[in-house]
Design a protein around this motif. Sequence first.
Motif, mmCIF file in Angstrom:
data_model
loop_
_atom_site.group_PDB
_atom_site.id
_atom_site.type_symbol
_atom_site.label_atom_id
_atom_site.label_comp_id
_atom_site.label_asym_id
_atom_site.label_seq_id
_atom_site.Cartn_x
_atom_site.Cartn_y
_atom_site.Cartn_z
ATOM 1 N N ASN A 247 0.877 -1.118 0.032
ATOM 2 C CA ASN A 247 -0.028 0.047 -0.108
ATOM 3 C C ASN A 247 0.798 1.218 -0.205
ATOM 4 O OD1 ASN A 247 -2.583 1.393 0.256
ATOM 5 N ND2 ASN A 247 -1.852 1.835 2.229
ATOM 6 N N ASP A 248 1.783 1.191 0.839
ATOM 7 C CA ASP A 248 2.927 2.360 0.945
ATOM 8 C C ASP A 248 3.500 2.805 -0.536
ATOM 9 O OD1 ASP A 248 3.223 3.282 3.881
ATOM 10 O OD2 ASP A 248 3.271 0.977 3.808
ATOM 11 N N ALA A 249 3.980 1.532 -1.193
ATOM 12 C CA ALA A 249 4.454 1.482 -2.411
ATOM 13 C C ALA A 249 3.619 2.312 -3.704
ATOM 14 C CB ALA A 249 4.699 0.316 -3.106
ATOM 15 N N ARG A 250 2.256 1.884 -3.538
ATOM 16 C CA ARG A 250 1.023 2.520 -4.440
ATOM 17 C C ARG A 250 1.044 3.991 -4.054
ATOM 18 N NH1 ARG A 250 -1.742 -2.413 -3.623
ATOM 19 N NH2 ARG A 250 -2.641 -1.848 -1.875
ATOM 20 N N GLN B 124 12.117 -2.901 -3.866
ATOM 21 C CA GLN B 124 11.502 -2.325 -5.073
ATOM 22 C C GLN B 124 11.113 -3.446 -6.185
ATOM 23 O OE1 GLN B 124 12.791 1.610 -6.363
ATOM 24 N NE2 GLN B 124 12.618 1.154 -8.711
ATOM 25 N N ASN B 125 12.194 -4.016 -6.530
ATOM 26 C CA ASN B 125 12.289 -5.138 -7.535
ATOM 27 C C ASN B 125 11.182 -5.804 -7.593
ATOM 28 O OD1 ASN B 125 14.352 -3.961 -9.123
ATOM 29 N ND2 ASN B 125 15.699 -5.433 -8.861
ATOM 30 N N ILE B 126 11.132 -6.668 -6.254
ATOM 31 C CA ILE B 126 10.155 -7.510 -5.544
ATOM 32 C C ILE B 126 8.592 -6.777 -5.736
ATOM 33 C CG2 ILE B 126 9.073 -8.910 -3.610
ATOM 34 C CD1 ILE B 126 12.356 -9.500 -2.736
ATOM 35 N N LEU B 127 8.487 -5.906 -5.246
ATOM 36 C CA LEU B 127 7.194 -5.171 -5.334
ATOM 37 C C LEU B 127 6.652 -5.011 -6.677
ATOM 38 C CD1 LEU B 127 7.720 -2.603 -2.522
ATOM 39 C CD2 LEU B 127 5.971 -4.536 -2.451
ATOM 40 N N GLU B 128 7.547 -4.479 -7.430
ATOM 41 C CA GLU B 128 7.249 -4.389 -9.011
ATOM 42 C C GLU B 128 7.021 -5.709 -9.793
ATOM 43 O OE1 GLU B 128 10.399 -2.164 -10.849
ATOM 44 O OE2 GLU B 128 10.085 -0.363 -10.179
ATOM 45 N N LYS B 129 7.569 -6.841 -9.390
ATOM 46 C CA LYS B 129 7.322 -8.003 -9.740
ATOM 47 C C LYS B 129 5.963 -8.489 -9.371
ATOM 48 C CE LYS B 129 12.140 -9.532 -10.402
ATOM 49 N NZ LYS B 129 13.174 -10.627 -9.965
#
Length: 376
Positions: free
Chosen positions: A10-13, A340-345
């Motif tokens: 949610n924070d990433a979004r 970041q890489n994992i959240l994008e995947k």
Amino acid sequence: MNKRILQYENDARRILKALSSKQAKNDMPYPKMAYIYPTYQCSLHCKNCMYKDHIKECKKNKSLDMDLQLFRTILTDLSSLGVMNVELCGGGEPLEHGNINEIIEVVSEFRRNNRMDFGILTNGQSISRLNENTLKIILECFAYIRLSFSEQSSENIRLREEYFNNLSQLLEYKEKNKKLKAIIGSKLLLTSKNKDKLLETVSELLDLGVEHLKIKSIRSPDDEPSFEDLIEVEEELRSLKSEKSANDILQVDLGKTVYPAGFKCWINPLSVTIDPYGGIYICYNFHNDPENMMIGKYNKNNSLSDFWGKLEHVEKIRNINTELVCESDTSCNCRFVEYQNILEKISIEKNNLKHMGNDDCDIRNSLKLKRIDRFL
């Protein structure tokens, strides 16, 4: 790892939304972790210290220590904004702060009254000089204390003995006081010169009873281990982990997160770094580009909210020079880059599941990646 990182979805979004906006709208979530540098004092002077050039500049100031009242002000502000996780680290050596007993007492106060969580990263050489009350507070109020096995300790027999003696002191004190909860750990860096000694040290630490042990590779180009050394040491550590039944204790993280050409770091708002003078930085690698990494400075009258998510903050994230800050244009050993890489995947995988069977799935993925890159 994915389960741990999922909590940041949610924070990433919200971060991506804030960075994609043409105007700063204060939608940026406050950080989950604050790294506070209580001092730039350090008596070890390691050759490969990442901060040595930065500290040379700071020695022009009257003091290398954070003012005690400033420390209290920062914790008060962070807790009011919901930033409840703080690590004392450096920079310098936290335990060499001139008023370290008072610093630890303030931590105890905020742990007790505000339910903040604290950790401390230290080279361990000053443990024996702490008074018993301070030692007790650290093991009582901190979630963890991690002793970094310094470059100097690996080369100097006296410092090596001091490190092990101080670590033993902590473990024995905790053993005698069952109510003390701090996880006592160690951190070691693999270099091109220490691979044989490192394995011996890891074995000794596990036999000593250390509760957490993290192994990473050094970032210095001069002493960076070869790829062959990384493979060899990782295999030997895997065998040692099995032999010592240390699956839950030994954490090996020798590689770097590789990123594609044109990579931009957008995940950094998950943390904030604050130096001894109250300087507020968007990344703990700020020393490589301090002017462009700094978004503001604490004083007794202001707040992190005066700078966080504002236009200058957003612009500085958009313009991070990863080649300079990460000292590479292809990879970084920062855990947030891995996040970041994992959240994008994960985002792409979820999109695949949602639209499975649709002919336009690839198009949707492409559009999603474009949304991620909008702020560039």
